[in-house]
Scaffold this active site. Sequence first.
Site, PDB file in Angstrom:
ATOM      1  N   LYS A  78       0.861  -1.184   0.000  1.00 36.40           N
ATOM      2  CA  LYS A  78       0.000   0.000   0.000  1.00 36.40           C
ATOM      3  C   LYS A  78       0.894   1.228   0.000  1.00 36.40           C
ATOM      4  CE  LYS A  78      -4.560   0.429   0.306  1.00 36.40           C
ATOM      5  NZ  LYS A  78      -5.560  -0.477  -0.249  1.00 36.40           N
ATOM      6  N   GLY A 174     -26.556   0.924   0.008  1.00 39.75           N
ATOM      7  CA  GLY A 174     -25.613   1.627  -0.865  1.00 39.75           C
ATOM      8  C   GLY A 174     -25.716   1.150  -2.298  1.00 39.75           C
ATOM      9  N   GLY A 176     -24.115   2.356  -5.067  1.00 41.20           N
ATOM     10  CA  GLY A 176     -23.060   3.030  -5.830  1.00 41.20           C
ATOM     11  C   GLY A 176     -22.579   2.157  -6.977  1.00 41.20           C
ATOM     12  N   VAL A 178     -20.685  -0.448  -7.092  1.00 40.15           N
ATOM     13  CA  VAL A 178     -20.804  -1.894  -6.878  1.00 40.15           C
ATOM     14  C   VAL A 178     -22.248  -2.271  -6.544  1.00 40.15           C
ATOM     15  CG1 VAL A 178     -20.027  -3.866  -5.515  1.00 40.15           C
ATOM     16  CG2 VAL A 178     -18.418  -2.034  -6.063  1.00 40.15           C
ATOM     17  N   TYR A 180     -25.188  -0.968  -7.142  1.00 34.95           N
ATOM     18  CA  TYR A 180     -26.221  -0.958  -8.190  1.00 34.95           C
ATOM     19  C   TYR A 180     -26.014  -2.124  -9.170  1.00 34.95           C
ATOM     20  CZ  TYR A 180     -30.037   0.737 -10.981  1.00 34.95           C
ATOM     21  OH  TYR A 180     -31.253   0.826 -11.621  1.00 34.95           O
TER      22      TYR A 180
END
Length: 344
Positions: A78, A174, A176, A178, A180
Amino acid sequence: MFDMMEATRLESLHLAQDPATGLKAIIAIHNSRLGPALGGCRYLPYPSHDAALRDAARLAQGMSYKAALAGLRQGGGKAVIIRSPHVNNRGELFEAFGRFVDSLGGAYITAVDSGTSSADMDCIAQYTRHVTSTTSGGDPSPHTALGVFSGIRASAQARLGSDDLEGLRVAIQGLGHVGYALAEHLAAAGAELLVSDIDPGKVQLAVEQLGARPVPNEALLTTPCDILAPCGLGGVLTSQVVGHLRCAAVAGAANNQLAQPEVADELEGRGILYAPDYVINSGGLIYVALQHQGEQLPTITAHLARIAERLTEVYAHAQADHLSPARIADKLAERILYGEYSGH
Ligand code: NAD
């Protein structure tokens, strides 16, 4: 610093600063046993350099576990770029970061994360080929959604005895990128959808296009359903919420769904099956990693199917060892990464 590295079993830490652009960046490589470390680049303000280091280390560790269970030839890493209130030129900042990534010779491959965009990745790509999720790469969200959809099937099979989603009530928090796309797959499979989003326009669309039933935001998590799919924020599964859940399984896309690790045991105690978030939502990582390795879409789609297989394996171990799926997932990842596992 070395104590923190030891505690997270971090392989190496790399720091760079560039006065010309204001870059202050950290790259944490957690584990490269399976391949080069892949993980997003965050661009956020941090209260201290120490907080930024700890964030990079913790998230890099999470990426190792996720890549290991996703069956990828990829390690975990990361990056964090510390965001200052004044930046002269964002493009030049990310170009400088691209040179930093390139200086590691491919040991770390970067990607979009909180605070960064595909346009930032395009700047990075001018200086290194060790970058994914550029504008030409395509959105990983549909692949994440497909992985979650197959994970919901595996969870229904494990908890309810059938992977037929016809008539199953799935509550999605949610809608969004992903959420939807997941709703579309579920609607096509005949599931009954209960949905919420803080954006009423997205809810309206799901009602009109997919026949979903709207549920107020504050009621969604505790609404009676078969499968609860958190696809918005992380940290939604607190002890308090778990006490009021009325579902058979939790299987959704959101990262870090458990507010604390112990919540996994509380879910287990209530007989609610929990799909470990980093296993079920690994479709996006699979897409990005395999695309970077030059694989074509059919290979990527075939690899996504392994998410359901892995979850089924996790559930079987959890049942045999009387442990939560979350703990089993960690143990299986550690077996892959370090050869350690003291169970089945
Ligand atoms: P997104 O920002 O496109 O969608 C999130 C949606 O949740 C938005 O529509 C937002 O309005 C809604 N939302 C936020 N708070 C809410 C609340 N309290 N109640 C109801 N709705 C709320 O994000 P995304 O890309 O769809 O990702 C969703 C989750 O999945 C995130 O936790 C993300 O970290 C995780 N995830 C995404 C991917 C990916 O490929 N995009 C991969 C792995 C994990």
